[in-house]
Design a protein around this motif. Structure first.
Motif, PDB file in Angstrom:
ATOM      1  N   ARG A  36      -3.063  -4.349 -10.354  1.00  6.49           N
ATOM      2  CA  ARG A  36      -2.767  -2.921 -10.231  1.00  6.49           C
ATOM      3  C   ARG A  36      -3.958  -2.097 -10.681  1.00  6.49           C
TER       4      ARG A  36
ATOM      5  N   ALA B  92       0.839  -1.203   0.000  1.00  2.00           N
ATOM      6  CA  ALA B  92       0.000   0.000   0.000  1.00  2.00           C
ATOM      7  C   ALA B  92       0.872   1.250   0.000  1.00  2.00           C
ATOM      8  N   THR B  93       1.922   1.237   0.815  1.00  2.00           N
ATOM      9  CA  THR B  93       2.808   2.400   0.930  1.00  2.00           C
ATOM     10  C   THR B  93       3.601   2.619  -0.342  1.00  2.00           C
TER      11      THR B  93
ATOM     12  N   GLU C  17      -1.994   3.373  -9.486  1.00  2.00           N
ATOM     13  CA  GLU C  17      -0.780   3.114  -8.723  1.00  2.00           C
ATOM     14  C   GLU C  17      -1.097   2.396  -7.415  1.00  2.00           C
ATOM     15  N   THR C  18      -2.300   1.846  -7.311  1.00  3.25           N
ATOM     16  CA  THR C  18      -2.684   1.077  -6.129  1.00  3.25           C
ATOM     17  C   THR C  18      -2.561  -0.406  -6.436  1.00  3.25           C
TER      18      THR C  18
ATOM     19  N   LYS D 144      -3.722  -4.151  -5.469  1.00  5.38           N
ATOM     20  CA  LYS D 144      -4.816  -4.851  -4.797  1.00  5.38           C
ATOM     21  C   LYS D 144      -4.489  -6.336  -4.705  1.00  5.38           C
TER      22      LYS D 144
ATOM     23  N   GLY E 167       2.734   1.893  -3.478  1.00  2.00           N
ATOM     24  CA  GLY E 167       1.893   2.499  -4.503  1.00  2.00           C
ATOM     25  C   GLY E 167       1.617   3.964  -4.221  1.00  2.00           C
ATOM     26  N   GLU E 168       1.486   4.285  -2.948  1.00  4.20           N
ATOM     27  CA  GLU E 168       1.144   5.653  -2.557  1.00  4.20           C
ATOM     28  C   GLU E 168       2.342   6.597  -2.635  1.00  4.20           C
TER      29      GLU E 168
END
Length: 246
Positions: free
Chosen positions: A142, A40-41, A145-146, A148, A43-44
């Motif tokens: 994807r 998660a981090t 940019e997240t 899953k 992608g963020e």
């Protein structure tokens, strides 16, 4: 250089942060204490480099690195590991960047200068040689940019269409950029090839039927979809659902 530190042990993360503060042109943009948080981090924050612990509860560092590769512009990865004969041998054989704990400043600076992206094929070989379970329990899709994570147990089937593969699962549909051949090899025997374009979870087969034209089809439990079975794969499918051995 923007860095993300991933380690399930707080002292290890603190040590890396302190060392990085002493190295020029390095900025720690985030930390994560497990694999899912790391994805998660990543992608963020979109770091340039991820310092990634090899052995963590849940997702291993190897699995996290494979999932990170799904990003459009994946960061470089440097693994960190306590002395582990098999892991060290695997990293050196595959020329993958790693650091032994406790990490030394000079080694860290050198690794950062030579950090590079790691290919999924190389990661699979590392996992096998390092004796880390390499079969994934989740598939990573994807969304922008997240990243899953889709639990393997929730996947009904994979369907290939040119470059991409559609994952049909309890939450709907997701696209992934993986080959059906590689998926079939990784997830056998739980998933069966029923067509050159389709791979189905055996536990979600509710029925195999033959149409008036002689074509076999599979009905998928829960989602109700109907998939064609190619002539080439029909006999193996029938043998499997009848519980026959080779």
């Amino acid at each position: 250089m923007r860095l993300l530190i991933v380690d399930d042990e707080s002292p290890a993360r603190e040590r890396l942060r302190r060392l990085l503060e002493e190295i020029e042109d390095c900025e720690v943009v985030g930390e994560a204490d497990n694999g899912e948080q790391a994805l998660a981090t990543c992608g963020e924050l979109r770091p340039d480099v991820v310092l990634l612990d090899v052995r963590m509860p849940g997702l291993s560092g190897i699995q996290v690195a494979r999932h990170i590769d799904s990003l459009e512009d994946p960061p470089a990865v440097i693994f960190t590991t306590a002395y582990d004969q098999y892991a060290v041998e695997a990293f050196e054989t595959e020329a993958v960047g790693y650091l032994l704990k406790p990490v030394r400043k000079e080694k860290l600076a050198h690794a950062l200068r030579h950090a590079s992206r790691v290919s999924p094929n190389r990661l699979i070989k590392v996992a096998e040689t390092a004796r880390i379970e390499h079969r994934r329990e989740q598939i990573c899709a994807r969304l922008g940019e997240t990243l899953k994570l889709i639990p393997l147990q929730d996947i009904y089937y994979f369907n290939a269409d040119q470059k991409y593969v559609t994952v049909r699962h309890r939450g709907g549909e997701s696209l992934i950029d993986e080959s059906l051949k590689a998926l079939a090899e990784e997830f056998a025997p739980d998933f069966l090839r029923i067509h050159r374009n389709a791979l189905i979870a055996e536990k979600y087969i509710s029925a195999v039927e033959r149409t008036d034209s002689g074509q076999y089809v599979v009905r998928v439990r829960e989602c109700g979809d109907v998939l064609e079975v190619s002539r080439r794969h029909a006999s193996e499918l029938l043998r499997r659902i009848r519980g026959e051995s080779h």
